[in-house]
Enzyme design. Structure first.
Site, PDB file in Angstrom:
ATOM      1  CD  GLU A 161      -2.444   1.179   2.828  1.00  0.00           C
ATOM      2  OE1 GLU A 161      -3.371   1.988   2.962  1.00  0.00           O
ATOM      3  OE2 GLU A 161      -2.130   0.356   3.715  1.00  0.00           O
TER       4      GLU A 161
ATOM      5  CB  CYS B 170      -4.992  -1.090   4.556  1.00  0.00           C
ATOM      6  SG  CYS B 170      -4.387  -0.888   6.234  1.00  0.00           S
TER       7      CYS B 170
ATOM      8  CE  LYS C 116      -7.549   2.099   3.167  1.00  0.00           C
ATOM      9  NZ  LYS C 116      -6.352   2.412   3.972  1.00  0.00           N
TER      10      LYS C 116
END
Length: 199
Positions: free
Chosen positions: A44, A169, A135
């Protein structure tokens, strides 16, 4: 299903330098080739950097000038994503993918106008840039600096290793996101994350 080697390139960013971070990624070309990996996942926010511990001068009710300056530098290190010469970082990742015959899933900070997104890009050795995932819900303080993805970027990509997709994540804890990917036939789950906790 055939067996394939899948690799994680566990590296960090070079603070404040997307250019140096990209050089660092590209320096692994020989190792990727020799490993025979058909898919390489890079963490990430590797390109652009994860600003762990930074507050960008923001305190509840306050915005400090030094934070604005820090954010301007961070914005400048983010990359634009797409196909072609207008996107030099993506072009170089495409060249790495082609040279190593490995698909890449790369965590980066994407700049779209003045909004930043925590994004993972998918690169194919034959087709180059084939997709991205923004995201959906930045976690906690990340919302100060990253925009929310709108759900339109949830690809499952066909690769030599299998159908890949994934989440970034904390998104890995979102059951409906996972369900959407399962319905699209994901076979290899990519989870680029800065978070060291188990997913």
């Amino acid at each position: 299903m055939a067996k394939h080697i899948v690799a994680a390139l566990q590296i960090g960013s070079c603070p404040g330098s997307t250019k140096d971070t990209l050089k660092k990624i590209l320096s692994y070309e020989k190792e990727i080739k020799e490993s025979g990996a058909k898919l390489v996942v890079i963490p990430e926010a590797t390109l652009g950097g994860y600003p762990k511990g930074s507050n960008f001068g923001v305190y509840l009710g306050y915005r400090l000038q030094e934070g604005r300056e820090e954010y301007a530098k961070y914005l400048a290190e983010a990359i634009e994503i797409g196909n072609g010469e207008k996107y030099p970082e993506i072009s170089q990742l495409c060249a790495l993918s082609k040279a190593t015959d490995a698909s890449l899933c790369v965590g980066c900070i994407e700049r779209d106008g003045t909004t930043l997104y925590c994004t993972m890009v998918y690169i194919d050795p034959k087709d180059g840039y084939v997709g991205k995932h923004r995201k959906l819900m930045p976690t906690a303080g990340e919302r100060l600096i990253w925009g929310q993805g709108d759900g339109s970027t949830l690809p499952v990509v066909d690769t030599a290793a299998g159908k890949i997709g994934g989440a970034i994540c904390w998104e890995n804890m979102m059951p409906l996101l996972r369900y959407a990917m399962y319905k699209k036939g994901v076979e290899i789950w990519c989870a680029p994350t800065v978070d060291a906790r188990p997913i």
